[in-house]
Every structure is written in C-alpha cells, then in structure tokens.
Design an enzyme around this catalytic site. Structure first.
Site, PDB file in Angstrom:
ATOM      1  N   ASP A  64       0.815  -1.205   0.000  1.00  0.00           N
ATOM      2  CA  ASP A  64       0.000   0.000   0.000  1.00  0.00           C
ATOM      3  C   ASP A  64       0.850   1.257   0.000  1.00  0.00           C
ATOM      4  O   ASP A  64       0.574   2.212  -0.733  1.00  0.00           O
ATOM      5  CB  ASP A  64      -0.927  -0.005   1.222  1.00  0.00           C
ATOM      6  CG  ASP A  64      -1.750   1.260   1.338  1.00  0.00           C
ATOM      7  OD1 ASP A  64      -2.612   1.490   0.466  1.00  0.00           O
ATOM      8  OD2 ASP A  64      -1.541   2.026   2.290  1.00  0.00           O
ATOM      9  N   ARG A  95       4.306 -10.740  -6.264  1.00  0.00           N
ATOM     10  CA  ARG A  95       3.993 -12.175  -6.275  1.00  0.00           C
ATOM     11  C   ARG A  95       2.674 -12.446  -6.973  1.00  0.00           C
ATOM     12  O   ARG A  95       2.466 -13.534  -7.509  1.00  0.00           O
ATOM     13  CB  ARG A  95       3.951 -12.697  -4.838  1.00  0.00           C
ATOM     14  CG  ARG A  95       5.306 -12.692  -4.135  1.00  0.00           C
ATOM     15  CD  ARG A  95       5.169 -13.124  -2.695  1.00  0.00           C
ATOM     16  NE  ARG A  95       4.297 -12.231  -1.954  1.00  0.00           N
ATOM     17  CZ  ARG A  95       3.833 -12.470  -0.739  1.00  0.00           C
ATOM     18  NH1 ARG A  95       4.152 -13.605  -0.141  1.00  0.00           N
ATOM     19  NH2 ARG A  95       3.057 -11.595  -0.118  1.00  0.00           N
ATOM     20  N   HIS A 145      12.257  -8.094   5.288  1.00  0.00           N
ATOM     21  CA  HIS A 145      13.220  -7.049   4.944  1.00  0.00           C
ATOM     22  C   HIS A 145      14.641  -7.591   4.851  1.00  0.00           C
ATOM     23  O   HIS A 145      15.352  -7.303   3.882  1.00  0.00           O
ATOM     24  CB  HIS A 145      13.171  -5.920   5.977  1.00  0.00           C
ATOM     25  CG  HIS A 145      11.938  -5.083   5.886  1.00  0.00           C
ATOM     26  ND1 HIS A 145      11.703  -3.997   6.712  1.00  0.00           N
ATOM     27  CD2 HIS A 145      10.863  -5.153   5.066  1.00  0.00           C
ATOM     28  CE1 HIS A 145      10.546  -3.453   6.407  1.00  0.00           C
ATOM     29  NE2 HIS A 145      10.012  -4.147   5.421  1.00  0.00           N
ATOM     30  N   LYS A 186      11.431   0.782   6.722  1.00  0.00           N
ATOM     31  CA  LYS A 186      11.901   0.552   8.082  1.00  0.00           C
ATOM     32  C   LYS A 186      11.114  -0.597   8.712  1.00  0.00           C
ATOM     33  O   LYS A 186       9.956  -0.826   8.360  1.00  0.00           O
ATOM     34  CB  LYS A 186      11.790   1.847   8.914  1.00  0.00           C
ATOM     35  CG  LYS A 186      10.516   2.681   8.728  1.00  0.00           C
ATOM     36  CD  LYS A 186       9.334   2.077   9.400  1.00  0.00           C
ATOM     37  CE  LYS A 186       8.100   2.904   9.227  1.00  0.00           C
ATOM     38  NZ  LYS A 186       6.895   2.120   9.429  1.00  0.00           N
ATOM     39  N   TYR A 210      -5.386   8.842  16.027  1.00  0.00           N
ATOM     40  CA  TYR A 210      -4.161   9.292  15.359  1.00  0.00           C
ATOM     41  C   TYR A 210      -3.474  10.384  16.179  1.00  0.00           C
ATOM     42  O   TYR A 210      -4.087  11.392  16.543  1.00  0.00           O
ATOM     43  CB  TYR A 210      -4.489   9.830  13.968  1.00  0.00           C
ATOM     44  CG  TYR A 210      -3.274  10.331  13.222  1.00  0.00           C
ATOM     45  CD1 TYR A 210      -2.406   9.437  12.604  1.00  0.00           C
ATOM     46  CD2 TYR A 210      -3.004  11.695  13.132  1.00  0.00           C
ATOM     47  CE1 TYR A 210      -1.285   9.894  11.923  1.00  0.00           C
ATOM     48  CE2 TYR A 210      -1.891  12.156  12.453  1.00  0.00           C
ATOM     49  CZ  TYR A 210      -1.036  11.249  11.845  1.00  0.00           C
ATOM     50  OH  TYR A 210       0.076  11.706  11.171  1.00  0.00           O
TER      51      TYR A 210
END
Length: 322
Positions: free
Chosen positions: A14, A38, A79, A97, A235
């Site tokens: 996303d 994929r 990662h 990250k 948030y």
C-alpha cells in the site's frame, strides 16, 4: 544534469502504491523502470498505472541490469532477506523501516553495502522534512533554554483484520511499525548516547501482536525521552521538546501530507508564538536524498544501527516486564 536513478520496486504494498510510486513518478531524481509482485495481476496493474514494466517475482527484477536501485516495501519479516538479496545482486537499496528486526543483522547489512560500495538507506522519511531543522534551530539558538527532555507519540487507528501490521508471521506489531518514529525522534534531538530505562508493550484481547507500547530513555546528562506508540489508537503524531525556560511543540510531526503547512509552537515565559512554515513533500525529499546518496556514494548508516539497538532494548525490557 545528473541522470535519474533507475529504480525498481520489490512488492506492491500500500505504501508503495499510495505514496512512494506517485512521488517517484513526479521526481526528477529517480525513474521507475520496473515493479515486481507475487500476484501477477497486481504487479501488472501497478506497472501500468506508473508507466513501467512488471515482473512476476522478485528475483526476476533483481536480475534486470537496467535496475540500479530497488525500493523494498515488503513486510518487516521479509526485509532482511530481500535487502540482502538486492545488495548481493549489486543494487542500491531504499529499505522500508526497519532494515531488519535485529541490530546485529542491520549492522551486517550495512557492512555488506560498504564492501560492495552500495548505498543502503532506511526509509524513515520524516527526518527529511525541514520542519525538524526549524525546531532544531530554535533549540540551538536557546529559545527554550537548556534542553531537558523530549516527549514523542505516534499512534494510528486499527487496520482491518488480516493487515500485515497485525500478523506475527510477517513481523507485525507496533514496535516495528510506529515505534520506530519516536525512537528516531529521540536520536534526532538527543543524540546516540541514550539508554532504555523502562519499556512496556501490550496487546488487546485476541491480538497476535503488540498494539501499544511506551518507553523511557535517558542519557548520561540526565535528559529523558518519553515515547509512546500504537496501532489501535486515535491518530497522534507529535513531539515536544522541553527546556529550562520553555518548550517547543510540533503536531503532524511524522507523516504530514505534502500540502500541510507546519506550525511550530513555542511557549516561554515571554508568551506563546506560532511559527508557520512552508509546505514540503517529505516523500519527494527522501527520494532526492537517496538519489544523491547513490550518485555521490554516500553509504553512512547514520543513526540506523543505533536505532535498531534501541528498538531491541525496548523489546527486551518490555518482555522482562521492566
């Protein structure tokens, strides 16, 4: 004029589709030449939308000699494998990250990048927004006196069931997703000589990963950092620096929209002042910084390895109940 860095993207996550790819297409510093996924249909759709070619597997993209750098927006658990594979294939890497979830492996990948004369760059974008330099300048100029402490918070609402952030097999959990930001803010303003004094991680009923956390850090001079992060919250994206004679506060600190005009709030005994700054696209700024690193051979990890060590310490302390 310097030629743009020819970029391939490993995965159709996303963040890649919504933020990085549109910014990369606009950027004069990079050229998106390929996307790998994929799911062939998703890869084809993403490539068509951004005017590049599609690969139906990550190794195929890494074998493309026209790709000189890759962006890796895969889940955290993947990662290490694909950052290492990209470096082994001779590609510069812009890594989401964290670079890995283990500090010794993060350090090893940076050592590999140095040996191969490649750039490994962690995609913590907020540090490239000039609003933070404006805050630093206030602190440096003594606007709040001697710096005593930092408080930073980054929390986001819960994602739908099945989201990668909520899956332990994909490296989900708030520490690797939202915890990186306040830890990096502490390093950004207080420097690398911090230690974890206490930490806490929690998960709600039925959760398979941690969805809330907090940590207290300090340095040898007694300055402290109070950090909070979460995946099941309203948030919040804010930090506050407190000094001997005032404080400076920044909202929308970590993920401001490109058109957001930051407001730095300064409070001292002389009163309250708001400093409004120009809007800035930190995604484009990150791509420009990465491209400059590639072109000039800048591979210094900066605070990334220390950040990985602190995240590990937070995790260890929390598991011990400290």
């Amino acid at each position: 004029m310097t030629a743009p860095v020819r970029l391939g993207v490993l995965g159709c996550a996303d963040i890649a589709r919504r933020r990085m790819l549109p910014a990369a297409v606009r950027s004069p510093d990079v050229e998106v030449v390929a996307v790998a996924g994929r799911d062939p249909a998703r890869a084809d759709e993403t490539a068509r939308a951004h005017g590049c070619r599609a690969y139906h597997g990550y190794p195929e993209l890494l074998a493309d000699p026209d790709v000189e750098a890759v962006y890796v927006p895969l889940p955290a658990a993947l990662h290490e494998r694909w950052n290492e594979a990209a470096l082994a294939a001779g590609k510069h890497v812009l890594a989401e990250k964290p670079v890995t979830t283990a500090p010794e492996r993060t350090a090893a990948l940076y050592a590999l990048a140095r040996r191969r004369r490649l750039v490994l760059w962690e995609n913590v974008m907020f540090v490239h927004h000039p609003q933070h330099e404006a805050v630093r300048a206030l602190v440096r100029d003594g606007a709040i006196g001697d710096l005593r402490s930092l408080r930073a918070e980054f929390t986001v609402p819960r994602r739908p069931a099945g989201d990668i952030r909520l899956r332990p097999d994909l490296g989900g959990g708030c520490l690797w997703d939202t915890g990186v930001y306040p830890v990096r803010a502490a390093l950004h303003f207080l420097g690398p000589h911090l230690e974890v004094v206490g930490a806490w991680l929690s998960r709600g009923p039925g959760d398979a990963v941690d969805t809330g956390g907090a940590a207290l850090l300090r340095d040898a001079g007694g300055r402290t950092a109070q950090l909070a992060f979460g995946l099941d919250h309203g948030y919040r994206s804010v930090y506050e620096l407190c000094g001997s004679r005032g404080r400076v506060v920044l909202d929308h600190a970590f993920t401001p929209p490109a058109d957001h005009r930051p407001v730095v709030r300064l409070e001292t005994p002389d009163g309250r002042r708001e400093i409004t700054l120009d809007a800035h696209d930190q995604v484009e700024a990150t791509l420009a910084a990465f491209a400059q690193g590639v072109r000039h051979g800048h591979a210094d990890p900066g605070p990334v390895v220390r950040q990985a060590e602190l995240l590990h310490e937070v995790n260890t302390r929390a598991r011990r109940g400290a």
